[in-house]
Design an enzyme around this catalytic site. Structure first.
Site, PDB file in Angstrom:
ATOM      1  N   TRP A  24      22.063  29.524 -74.156  1.00  0.00           N
ATOM      2  CA  TRP A  24      20.888  30.004 -74.964  1.00  0.00           C
ATOM      3  C   TRP A  24      20.740  31.460 -75.574  1.00  0.00           C
ATOM      4  O   TRP A  24      19.188  31.297 -75.692  1.00  0.00           O
ATOM      5  CB  TRP A  24      19.686  29.975 -72.621  1.00  0.00           C
ATOM      6  CG  TRP A  24      20.728  31.250 -72.209  1.00  0.00           C
ATOM      7  CD1 TRP A  24      21.800  31.901 -72.096  1.00  0.00           C
ATOM      8  CD2 TRP A  24      19.115  32.214 -71.878  1.00  0.00           C
ATOM      9  NE1 TRP A  24      21.735  33.054 -71.767  1.00  0.00           N
ATOM     10  CE2 TRP A  24      20.061  33.387 -71.210  1.00  0.00           C
ATOM     11  CE3 TRP A  24      18.002  32.182 -71.618  1.00  0.00           C
ATOM     12  CZ2 TRP A  24      19.954  34.129 -70.608  1.00  0.00           C
ATOM     13  CZ3 TRP A  24      17.321  33.343 -71.111  1.00  0.00           C
ATOM     14  CH2 TRP A  24      18.310  33.783 -70.739  1.00  0.00           C
ATOM     15  N   ASP A  25      20.960  31.436 -75.651  1.00  0.00           N
ATOM     16  CA  ASP A  25      21.089  32.780 -76.254  1.00  0.00           C
ATOM     17  C   ASP A  25      21.032  32.405 -77.890  1.00  0.00           C
ATOM     18  O   ASP A  25      20.005  33.854 -78.950  1.00  0.00           O
ATOM     19  CB  ASP A  25      22.687  33.903 -76.638  1.00  0.00           C
ATOM     20  CG  ASP A  25      23.780  33.454 -75.461  1.00  0.00           C
ATOM     21  OD1 ASP A  25      23.227  33.045 -74.671  1.00  0.00           O
ATOM     22  OD2 ASP A  25      24.622  34.192 -75.692  1.00  0.00           O
ATOM     23  N   GLU A  72      23.298  34.764 -63.616  1.00  0.00           N
ATOM     24  CA  GLU A  72      25.166  34.124 -62.867  1.00  0.00           C
ATOM     25  C   GLU A  72      25.448  34.852 -61.848  1.00  0.00           C
ATOM     26  O   GLU A  72      26.094  34.526 -61.931  1.00  0.00           O
ATOM     27  CB  GLU A  72      25.354  34.646 -64.015  1.00  0.00           C
ATOM     28  CG  GLU A  72      25.594  33.411 -65.771  1.00  0.00           C
ATOM     29  CD  GLU A  72      25.792  33.328 -66.941  1.00  0.00           C
ATOM     30  OE1 GLU A  72      26.743  35.117 -66.784  1.00  0.00           O
ATOM     31  OE2 GLU A  72      25.884  32.990 -66.910  1.00  0.00           O
ATOM     32  N   LYS A 123      23.003  39.728 -62.822  1.00  0.00           N
ATOM     33  CA  LYS A 123      23.871  39.969 -63.234  1.00  0.00           C
ATOM     34  C   LYS A 123      22.752  40.138 -64.417  1.00  0.00           C
ATOM     35  O   LYS A 123      23.217  41.490 -65.461  1.00  0.00           O
ATOM     36  CB  LYS A 123      24.497  38.966 -63.939  1.00  0.00           C
ATOM     37  CG  LYS A 123      25.220  39.557 -64.693  1.00  0.00           C
ATOM     38  CD  LYS A 123      26.491  37.981 -65.204  1.00  0.00           C
ATOM     39  CE  LYS A 123      27.676  38.034 -66.789  1.00  0.00           C
ATOM     40  NZ  LYS A 123      28.013  36.471 -67.129  1.00  0.00           N
ATOM     41  N   GLN A 124      21.876  40.259 -64.943  1.00  0.00           N
ATOM     42  CA  GLN A 124      20.394  40.203 -65.341  1.00  0.00           C
ATOM     43  C   GLN A 124      19.376  39.934 -64.559  1.00  0.00           C
ATOM     44  O   GLN A 124      19.212  38.581 -63.668  1.00  0.00           O
ATOM     45  CB  GLN A 124      20.849  39.898 -66.760  1.00  0.00           C
ATOM     46  CG  GLN A 124      21.295  37.586 -66.616  1.00  0.00           C
ATOM     47  CD  GLN A 124      21.407  36.947 -67.592  1.00  0.00           C
ATOM     48  OE1 GLN A 124      23.073  37.336 -68.000  1.00  0.00           O
ATOM     49  NE2 GLN A 124      21.277  36.736 -69.038  1.00  0.00           N
TER      50      GLN A 124
HETATM   51  O1  IFM Z   1      24.586  33.074 -72.188  1.00  0.00           O
HETATM   52  C1  IFM Z   1      25.331  34.486 -71.959  1.00  0.00           C
HETATM   53  C2  IFM Z   1      24.613  34.381 -70.198  1.00  0.00           C
HETATM   54  O2  IFM Z   1      23.000  34.213 -69.750  1.00  0.00           O
HETATM   55  C3  IFM Z   1      25.453  35.653 -69.549  1.00  0.00           C
HETATM   56  N1  IFM Z   1      27.126  34.772 -69.687  1.00  0.00           N
HETATM   57  C4  IFM Z   1      26.945  35.155 -71.024  1.00  0.00           C
HETATM   58  C5  IFM Z   1      26.168  33.663 -71.455  1.00  0.00           C
HETATM   59  C6  IFM Z   1      27.342  33.756 -73.778  1.00  0.00           C
HETATM   60  O3  IFM Z   1      26.656  34.588 -73.916  1.00  0.00           O
END
Ligand code: IFM
Length: 635
Positions: A251-252, A381, A492-493
Site C-alpha cells: 500500500w506504500d 502490524e 507499530k504504526q
Molecule cells: O507496507 C509496509 C507496512 O505498512 C509496514 N511494514 C513494511 C511494509 C513495506 O514498506
C-alpha cells in the site's frame, strides 16, 4: 562520489595505487536513463605516474547471490534459484546475455556496447561462458595520458511464458548499439532535460535551511526515479534500490508515493494506476482464492499481481489495500479532472474492489444494523485479524462512496459505456444501493469510556505494553512472537492516526486530539511509515514541535540510516512522507469535496518554504513566508 540531482547522474573519482607504487586516477560518470531501458557510463583512467599497459574488462555477470537474511525477516527470502541462461555472446562490437526465470518463464536480456572515440584504447578480445560475457580493451599509458571509453547497457524482457524467448536479445542489442552510436553526451542531455522538466514543477525550497532543502530534494529524486513510469511494473517499497521486501509493492505505493507523484508529476501517477489496472485480473483470481465469488481483492504484497505474502494474518488479511487503491484513484480524479480515466479502467477498478466489502462484512443486528467488517488486519502490524479496524472501516466507507459517485457520474455522462461495463461485470443498481447503505451504516468504533476512536472492537480491552523503557534500537517484531504483540495495546504504526491523516474530516477537534495523544503513547514507530503520518496529524492539531520532530524522522530516514537497514534499500514511503509532511502537514493541503484547500503553518525555526502542486492541468506554487502566503498559478 557526487549524486547530481539536477542532471540525474552519479560521478565518482578515485585514485588507485598499484602494488609497484604507481598512481592512476579513475573518473566515472554514470546514469540510468529515465526515458529508455538503458544505462550509460563514461569512464576514464588517467596515469599520474604510471607507464605501461592498461587493460579494461567490461563484463555482464550473472549469478549474483541474494543478500543474507540473518534474523531480520524483512529483507526477504534467501534461496532464489539462478535463472536459466538462454544465450550468451560477445565480440568486438557487442556482448549480450539472456536468461529466463524458472517459474514464470520471463526472458530477460542484458546487452552492452562501447564507444572509444579515438583515444589510446583499442579492442583486445571477447569471451563468453554460461554466466558471463566480457569484452576487453587495452591501452599503453604514459604519465599524464588518459584512456576513456563510454559504455552502454540495455535491458529488454518478454512477458510471462512467451515462446519467442530470444526477441529480447534482438531488442536489447539494437538499443545498446543505437545508444552507443548516439554517444554519452546525447544520453546525458536527454536525462538532464527530463529532470529539468521535473524540477521545474516539483522543486521544493526551505528558506535558509539548506540541509532540509537538500534532504527533501534527495528524497524527491529517489521517488521520481523509482516510481514506475509505465503499467508494466509496479513501484516497490524499496523502489529500485535494494532487496528488502523482495521487490514487492504494498500500500506504500498508493498511499504514500502516488500522492507525491500526483502533485508533482501526474503522468507518473497515471502510470502507477495503470499497473494496478493491468493486474486487475490477478486481483480477481485472488478474490476467488479468498472465497469471494464476485469482485477483485488486490494482494497485500506483489510483483506480478499475485499475492506473495507468506503469513496470511499479517498479509492477505490486509483488505484495506483495496480501499487504498480506491483512495489513490479518487485523489487522481480530483487532482487531474481526468474523467476519461474512469472509462479507461478507473471505474472498473473502483467497482470490482468495492464489491468485496459486503462480502467481508455485514449489517450487524446486535449493533442496530451497523455495517461491520470482520477478521481483517489494518496497517498496524502489531495487531492482526480483528473486527472493525478503524482504518479499514473508514477507508472502506470512503471507497464505497467513491464507487457510488463514479457510478452516478458515468450514468449521467456516459450511460452507454456504463451499461456495457455493468453488463460485463454483471453489476446492477441493487449492488450500488447496497454499497451506499453499507457506507452510511459503517461502524466507526468510538470508545465511550476513553472518549477516543477505537482501533478495533477489542484493542482497548487488552493490556497496554509498557513502553517506558523501550529500546528504540530494535523493532519489537525482531524480539517478540507476533501473538505476544497481538495480545497487547502496542502499535507499530497507529491506524487511527493514519485514518485521521487520510480521512479525518468530520471528526471534532477534541476527539482527534484525545485519540492522537492516546495512540502516540503506545506507538513504537517501528514502521518507517509511521512518523510522517504522526507529523501530519500533529500539524493539524497545532502540535508544531512534534510535527517538526516527526517530519525530520521521515526526512532523514535513509540519509541518516535511522532504522539501520538502508542497505536493504531505501524506504520509499517514508521518503514520500517527508514531502507529504510539508504539503499535507505544514501547508495543510487537503482536498475537500473535490476542491483544493490549504491551512499553512510555519514550522518552528523555519523562515519559509515553497513547493509546487499540479492541479487540474495548472501549476500552482505555494510560497509560505513569515509575512504571509502567496499562491501563484503558472502554466
Ligand atoms: O507496507 C509496509 C507496512 O505498512 C509496514 N511494514 C513494511 C511494509 C513495506 O514498506
Amino acid at each position: 562520489r557526487t549524486l547530481d540531482l539536477r542532471n540525474g547522474c552519479l560521478r565518482r573519482r578515485s585514485r588507485l595505487r598499484t602494488p609497484q607504487g604507481a598512481t592512476l586516477q579513475i573518473d566515472s560518470e554514470r546514469l540510468v536513463s529515465l526515458d529508455a531501458d538503458v544505462l550509460g557510463i563514461r569512464f576514464s583512467v588517467t596515469s599520474i605516474d604510471y607507464s605501461g599497459t592498461l587493460t579494461l574488462a567490461s563484463t555482464i555477470r550473472t549469478g549474483q547471490r541474494p543478500a543474507r537474511q540473518g534474523d531480520d525477516p524483512r529483507i526477504g527470502v534467501v534461496g532464489s534459484h539462478r535463472l536459466d541462461t538462454l544465450a550468451v555472446a560477445a565480440d568486438a562490437n557487442v556482448a549480450s546475455l539472456a536468461q529466463r526465470t524458472r517459474q514464470s518463464g520471463i526472458a530477460l536480456c542484458c546487452a552492452q556496447a562501447h564507444r572509444l572515440d579515438g583515444g589510446p584504447l583499442v579492442f583486445l578480445d571477447a569471451e563468453s561462458e554460461d554466466h558471463r560475457a566480457v569484452q576487453r580493451f587495452r591501452a599503453e599509458l604514459q604519465p599524464g595520458q588518459s584512456a576513456a571509453l563510454e559504455k552502454f547497457v540495455a535491458y529488454a524482457s518478454s512477458g510471462e511464458g512467451v515462446t519467442d524467448a530470444l526477441a529480447p536479445v534482438v531488442d536489447a542489442i539494437a538499443l545498446a548499439v543505437q545508444t552507443a552510436n548516439d554517444g554519452y553526451a546525447a544520453l546525458a542531455a536527454t536525462q538532464a532535460a527530463t529532470l529539468d522538466a521535473f524540477w521545474r514543477d516539483a522543486d521544493i525550497d526551505v528558506v535558509g535551511d539548506a540541509r532540509t532543502q537538500l534532504s527533501l530534494r534527495f528524497n524527491l529524486f529517489h521517488l521520481m526515479q523509482s516510481a514506475s513510469r509505465h503499467a508494466r511494473s509496479g513501484t516497490a517499497a524499496k523502489g529500485l534500490t535494494g532487496e528488502g521486501y523482495e521487490g514487492h509493492c504494498f500500500w506504500d505505493t498508493e498511499v504514500f508515493v502516488l500522492p507525491v507523484m500526483l502533485y508533482t508529476a501526474p503522468e507518473i501517477a497515471r502510470a502507477m494506476l495503470g499497473y494496478r489496472y493491468r493486474t486487475l485480473d490477478a486481483a480477481r483470481a485472488n478474490a476467488r482464492e479468498m472465497n469471494h465469488p464476485r469482485g477483485a481483492l488486490y494482494p497485500w504484497r506483489t510483483i506480478a499481481g499475485a499475492e506473495c505474502s507468506a503469513h496470511y494474518p499479517s498479509g492477505s488479511a490486509a483488505y484495506h489495500i483495496n480501499a487504498d487503491i480506491a483512495y489513490a484513484i479518487g485523489l487522481y480524479l480530483d487532482a487531474t479532472g481526468d474523467t476519461g480515466f474512469l472509462l479507461e479502467g478507473g471505474a472498473e477498478m473502483l467497482f470490482e474492489t468495492a464489491r468485496i466489502w459486503p462480502q467481508a462484512g455485514h449489517f450487524d443486528p446486535l449493533r442496530d444494523g451497523a455495517f461491520g467488517i470482520h477478521d481483517v488486519t489494518g496497517p498496524d502490524e502489531y495487531t492482526a485479524l480483528v473486527d472493525n479496524n478503524f482504518y479499514t472501516n473508514r477507508m472502506a466507507q470512503r471507497h464505497l462512496l467513491r464507487a457510488v459517485a463514479a457510478w452516478e457520474s458515468l450514468s449521467a455522462s456516459h450511460p452507454q459505456e456504463l451499461r456495457a461495463l455493468a453488463e460485463r461485470l454483471s453489476l446492477a443498481q441493487d449492488e450500488i444501493d447496497l454499497w451506499r447503505r453499507a457506507a452510511e451504516a459503517m461502524q466507526l468504533p468510538v470508545d465511550a469510556r476513553l472518549d477516543i476512536l477505537a482501533q478495533d472492537d477489542t484493542f482497548l480491552h487488552k493490556p497496554r505494553w509498557d513502553l517506558t523503557d523501550h529500546n528504540h534500537d530494535r523493532p519489537l517484531l525482531l524480539d517478540f512472537h507476533p501473538l505476544t504483540l497481538y495480545r497487547h495495546q502496542v502499535c507499530k504504526q497507529a491506524d487511527v492516526v493514519m485514518a485521521l491523516a487520510l480521512a479525518g474530516d468530520g471528526f471534532d477537534a477534541g476527539l482527534k486530539r484525545r485519540s492522537y495523544d492516546y495512540y502516540e503513547a503506545i506507538t513504537t514507530h517501528d514502521s518507517t511509515l509511521s512518523p510522517a503520518i504522526h507529523g501530519i496529524v500533529a500539524s493539524e492539531l497545532d502540535l508544531h514541535e512534534k510535527a517538526l520532530h516527526y517530519f525530520t524522522e521521515a526526512l532523514r530516514v535513509d540519509l541518516d540510516d535511522l532504522h539501520g537497514n538502508t542497505d536493504h534499500g531505501v524506504h520509499m514511503a517514508a521518503m514520500a512522507g517527508s514531502w507529504l509532511g510539508v504539503a499535507w502537514g505544514f501547508a495543510g493541503l487537503r482536498v475537500i469535496d473535490g476542491e483544493l484547500a490549504f491551512t499553512p503553518t510555519l514550522p518552528p525555526g523555519w523562515n519559509g518554504y515553497r513547493f509546487g502542486v499540479h492541479w487540474r492541468g495548472r501549476r500552482l506554487r505555494v510560497d509560505v513566508a513569515r509575512d504571509g502566503v502567496r499562491y501563484r498559478l503558472s502554466g
